[in-house]
Design a protein around this motif. Structure first.
Motif, PDB file in Angstrom:
ATOM      1  N   PHE A  67      45.814  41.373  39.761  1.00 31.53           N
ATOM      2  CA  PHE A  67      45.095  40.135  39.474  1.00 31.53           C
ATOM      3  C   PHE A  67      43.700  40.426  38.922  1.00 31.53           C
ATOM      4  O   PHE A  67      43.297  39.877  37.893  1.00 31.53           O
ATOM      5  CB  PHE A  67      44.994  39.274  40.730  1.00 31.53           C
ATOM      6  N   THR A  70      43.980  41.983  35.289  1.00 26.61           N
ATOM      7  CA  THR A  70      44.327  41.023  34.232  1.00 26.61           C
ATOM      8  C   THR A  70      43.251  39.945  34.088  1.00 26.61           C
ATOM      9  O   THR A  70      42.988  39.464  32.978  1.00 26.61           O
ATOM     10  CB  THR A  70      45.685  40.369  34.525  1.00 26.61           C
ATOM     11  N   TYR A  71      42.628  39.563  35.192  1.00 26.87           N
ATOM     12  CA  TYR A  71      41.537  38.583  35.154  1.00 26.87           C
ATOM     13  C   TYR A  71      40.381  39.115  34.308  1.00 26.87           C
ATOM     14  O   TYR A  71      39.815  38.400  33.475  1.00 26.87           O
ATOM     15  CB  TYR A  71      41.060  38.316  36.587  1.00 26.87           C
ATOM     16  N   PHE A  92      42.543  30.736  35.092  1.00 24.93           N
ATOM     17  CA  PHE A  92      43.401  31.917  35.154  1.00 24.93           C
ATOM     18  C   PHE A  92      43.960  32.145  36.554  1.00 24.93           C
ATOM     19  O   PHE A  92      45.159  32.451  36.689  1.00 24.93           O
ATOM     20  CB  PHE A  92      42.653  33.163  34.661  1.00 24.93           C
ATOM     21  N   PRO A  93      43.155  32.047  37.615  1.00 23.06           N
ATOM     22  CA  PRO A  93      43.732  32.231  38.960  1.00 23.06           C
ATOM     23  C   PRO A  93      44.885  31.264  39.259  1.00 23.06           C
ATOM     24  O   PRO A  93      45.855  31.636  39.925  1.00 23.06           O
ATOM     25  CB  PRO A  93      42.544  31.977  39.900  1.00 23.06           C
ATOM     26  N   PHE A  96      47.883  32.541  37.406  1.00 22.19           N
ATOM     27  CA  PHE A  96      48.357  33.773  38.053  1.00 22.19           C
ATOM     28  C   PHE A  96      49.171  33.453  39.305  1.00 22.19           C
ATOM     29  O   PHE A  96      50.227  34.045  39.536  1.00 22.19           O
ATOM     30  CB  PHE A  96      47.178  34.677  38.409  1.00 22.19           C
ATOM     31  N   SER A 142      42.412  26.237  29.530  1.00 23.35           N
ATOM     32  CA  SER A 142      42.373  27.644  29.943  1.00 23.35           C
ATOM     33  C   SER A 142      43.649  28.393  29.571  1.00 23.35           C
ATOM     34  O   SER A 142      43.738  29.613  29.771  1.00 23.35           O
ATOM     35  CB  SER A 142      42.172  27.739  31.463  1.00 23.35           C
TER      36      SER A 142
END
Length: 423
Positions: A67, A70-71, A92-93, A96, A142
């Motif tokens: 995580f 990639t974040y 993004f979170p 994910f 996003s």
């Protein structure tokens, strides 16, 4: 506009295509330097397995590392392309976590035995939420679908090793060339006859002739295709692969085909690697070996095909924009050429001819996992931004008919070629 407003406007440093080349090759370079992000485990059978094998502290830390990794690259891509961080930081979170749910579903043994790929679950979760929930604007803005897909494509180049195919056998490569060319042009011709739009024509032709999901994604990237159309093509590929995977081994047995011919037929016809392995396993060890070689030979052609498609698309698209417009120059073609393909080809060449086997083995598991994760993130995003009503309207019947006709042709022509080469 005030001076203050101008001063805070994000600056575009790179185009999206150059950004994914930089980020994709940076991920590869970081891995080769020794900073390897482990591949987390998602396999489970029962509820107890889920907590014992997946949700334990060690595996949870590995997932968290992926995580953060990639974040970081998602944020870097946002900055390089001059987009605002306000959406990607909270967005993004969320994407994910939804993708993590898809990976958990794909890791279930019962579902895994059906060889359903993670992208179908990420797409399904995205579609379900995107069509039942009114998404906030910050989440919609996003969704960096193209960025995620193209980073995954650059990483895909690390698994396309030319030397492996040449060692495995020239017959598989010959079949792959003949099948890809004949089926691609037939599918293209059928789409044109049925008046399917140009973007869907290119995606469908590549998906049915080369390697299914990966080919559709690469073609969409090469022509800057509509993500909704891409999700439609991916759905067709995955849905049709299931009955083919189950029925073709029994058809081969009924026809009395040899294991070699059976394997070549399965590998050249079924559009996803997972389904090819499943079908080959049903047909026997020798059929599995040949089917894998043939499918991998088709995968090797992906980079060449994407390059040719991108040149054709930029050339013809430019020419069709204005009546009697002059043919585009080399500089115009270069300007429109999708640069991510250069990253894909660079990765493939490095892993094929520069690195030794020990270096490749040390990073291939990590890079394969990251590649799959970027694709899954992309398809979660596609699902979130796609309206099912747009996919299920009457206009989509012609692409469906074109795909089924082309796939039927693929089944028979590949059988004939496999029989000639491998009998």
């Amino acid at each position: 506009m005030s001076a203050t407003a101008v001063s805070v406007k994000p600056k575009i440093i790179l185009t999206e295509d150059w950004t994914v080349v930089v980020l994709g090759l940076a991920i590869i370079a970081i891995s080769l330097s020794g900073l390897i992000i482990p591949a987390p485990a998602f396999g489970w059978k029962t509820g107890g397995d889920l907590f014992e094998k997946v949700f334990n502290a060690e595996n949870g830390w590995v997932i968290f590392q992926q995580f953060l990794f990639t974040y970081f690259f998602a944020i870097a891509g946002t900055l390089l392309t001059g987009k605002s961080l306000k959406a990607i930081l909270p967005g993004f979170p969320v994407v994910f976590v939804l993708t993590l749910g898809a990976l958990l579903l794909a890791g279930n043994k019962t579902l895994k035995d059906l060889n359903l790929e993670a992208v179908i679950f990420s797409l399904g979760i995205g579609l379900l939420i995107g069509n039942l929930v009114n998404l906030p604007d910050w989440l919609r803005s996003s969704l960096s679908t193209e960025l995620f897909v193209k980073i995954g494509l650059v990483l895909l180049g690390t698994s396309v090793i030319f030397g492996d195919v040449l060692k495995a056998g020239s017959l598989g490569l010959i079949q792959a060339l003949v099948v890809v060319l004949s089926v691609w042009y037939f599918a293209f011709w059928v789409c044109k006859k049925l008046k399917v739009d140009d973007e869907l024509t290119m995606m469908l032709s590549s998906a049915v002739s080369i390697c299914g999901v990966s080919a559709a994604i690469a073609t969409s990237g090469a022509i800057d295709g509509d993500s909704k159309k891409l999700s439609y093509v991916i759905s067709l590929v995955l849905i049709t692969a299931i009955p083919m995977m189950l029925l073709m081994p029994y058809a081969a047995d009924y026809l009395g085909l040899s294991p070699q011919v059976t394997g070549a037929w399965l590998g050249g016809t079924i559009d996803t690697s997972g389904a090819v392995v499943a079908a080959g396993t049903l047909a026997g060890e020798e059929a599995l070996k040949i089917s894998t070689i043939v499918k991998f030979s088709q995968n090797v052609l992906l980079g060449v095909a994407a390059f040719a498609i991108s040149v054709y698309w930029t050339y013809t698209k430019n020419n069709s924009e204005t009546v009697k417009q002059a043919k585009p120059s080399a500089s115009v073609i270069w300007e429109r050429f999708p640069k991510f393909i250069l990253g894909f080809m660079a990765a493939s060449l490095i892993f094929s001819f520069v690195l030794n086997a020990e270096a490749i083995d040390s990073v291939k598991g990590s890079l394969k996992s990251l590649q799959g994760l970027w694709f899954a993130l992309a398809f979660t995003s596609i699902g979130l931004e796609t309206r099912l009503a747009d996919l299920l309207n009457a206009d989509n019947r012609k692409p469906l008919y074109a795909f089924l006709i082309a796939q039927t042709f693929n089944i028979f022509i590949t059988l004939a070629i496999a029989y000639v080469l491998f009998d």
